[in-house]
Design an enzyme around this catalytic site. Structure first.
Site, PDB file in Angstrom:
ATOM      1  N   ASP A   5     146.859  22.794   7.533  1.00 29.06           N
ATOM      2  CA  ASP A   5     147.481  24.110   7.518  1.00 29.06           C
ATOM      3  C   ASP A   5     148.129  24.292   8.895  1.00 29.06           C
ATOM      4  OD1 ASP A   5     148.089  26.790   6.781  1.00 29.06           O
ATOM      5  OD2 ASP A   5     146.282  27.473   7.808  1.00 29.06           O
ATOM      6  N   ASP A  56     152.164  28.295   4.776  1.00 30.95           N
ATOM      7  CA  ASP A  56     152.870  29.485   4.289  1.00 30.95           C
ATOM      8  C   ASP A  56     153.742  30.089   5.386  1.00 30.95           C
ATOM      9  OD1 ASP A  56     153.600  31.256   2.377  1.00 30.95           O
ATOM     10  OD2 ASP A  56     151.737  32.391   2.331  1.00 30.95           O
ATOM     11  N   ASP A  78     149.228  27.964  10.581  1.00 26.90           N
ATOM     12  CA  ASP A  78     148.777  29.179  11.259  1.00 26.90           C
ATOM     13  C   ASP A  78     147.252  29.221  11.357  1.00 26.90           C
ATOM     14  OD1 ASP A  78     151.401  30.055  11.468  1.00 26.90           O
ATOM     15  OD2 ASP A  78     151.307  31.261   9.639  1.00 26.90           O
ATOM     16  N   ASP A 134     142.139  26.994   7.360  1.00 33.03           N
ATOM     17  CA  ASP A 134     141.334  28.170   7.710  1.00 33.03           C
ATOM     18  C   ASP A 134     141.405  29.286   6.679  1.00 33.03           C
ATOM     19  OD1 ASP A 134     143.203  30.664   8.778  1.00 33.03           O
ATOM     20  OD2 ASP A 134     144.183  28.729   8.915  1.00 33.03           O
TER      21      ASP A 134
END
Length: 272
Positions: free
Chosen positions: A39, A130, A41, A210
């Site tokens: 991921d 995202d 962020d 996360d």
């Protein structure tokens, strides 16, 4: 189980001619190789890139009327409105880039990515995020870390002819568990299918994340794979809840708070 640790899609981003497949090259069966899925962020960087950009707004905040337009599951649409607001207030590309490249990396992450870069013969490495292509590209290139990643799957973004940043949904999907713009399980499955067509398979998948939207791909992992949720964040809490409900994820789980712990695990992995 929880293991203790001492202590051709529109949003696909290619970096500096690094590609995982080339249709002109005959399929090759990989030897022992690991797939690392990150991921972005709050995993690679220690902030949310979409909220960090608000530092460019007047008084470094958004008006209540704009904030109230957010609908759950429609974050990318909301960020499109944020970018219009920034453009309407005269925020230019260079100011946005300067702001984004000050975002801090998570503790130990630069060293971890350097280690992966030095061992690329053993690791394929992708980002599923995202965020958006512009932000991730800026941040990784500023830190000279873009060559570590073979591909980045995220929402496609670009500056319009009028200088406004625009963003689109990564893809369409039918997963009820994920936000409208991105199902990370679908991305991971399609990537693995594409690799399999070339004869590339992985000894183990290591998924590092996360957020709540990382649970869907984690539930896709098999018993030989590893999920690495960040300690204290939503993904760890959701995995723990599943275990308490006697429906644990199939893969093993290693919780991390510093990327040095991830690097320690990978060093053991490649010595086995």
């Amino acid at each position: 189980m929880l293991l203790p640790m001492d202590r051709e899609l529109p949003g696909t981003q290619f970096f500096s001619n690094v590609q995982l497949w080339d249709d002109t090259v005959p399929p090759l069966v990989s030897a022992m190789k690991f797939l690392l899925v990150f991921d972005f962020d709050h995993t690679i960087i220690d902030e949310n890139s979409d909220t960090w950009i608000v530092k460019c707004a007047p008084e470094k905040k958004l008006p209540n009327g704009l904030r109230n337009l957010y609908r759950p599951g429609h974050w990318t649409e909301y960020m499109g409105r944020v970018f219009v607001y920034l453009g309407d207030n005269g925020v230019k590309e260079e100011e946005m880039k300067r702001t984004m490249t000050t975002i801090p990396f998570t503790a130990g992450m630069v060293d971890l990515l350097g280690f992966i870069g030095e061992n690329k013969q053993l690791f394929d490495c992708i980002i599923v995020s995202d965020s958006n292509t512009v932000f991730i590209d800026w941040i990784l290139k500023a830190a000279d870390l873009h060559n570590v990643f073979d591909e980045v799957f995220t929402n496609p973004a670009a500056f319009s002819s009028t200088g406004y940043l625009t963003v689109q949904n990564f893809h369409a999907h039918h997963c009820a568990k994920c936000p409208k713009n991105l199902c990370k399980r679908k991305v991971l499955k399609e990537f693995l299918d594409k690799q399999s067509e070339r004869g590339v398979s992985y000894t183990q998948i290591v998924y590092i994340g996360d957020g709540g939207n990382d649970l869907c791909p984690v539930m896709f992992l098999k018993k030989d794979d590893i999920a690495m949720p960040r300690q204290g964040y939503t993904l760890e809490k959701k995995i723990s809840r599943l275990a308490q409900d006697l429906s644990p994820v199939e893969c093993s789980v290693l919780v991390w708070s510093s990327a040095t712990e991830i690097m320690s695990y990978l060093k053991v992995l490649i010595k086995e």
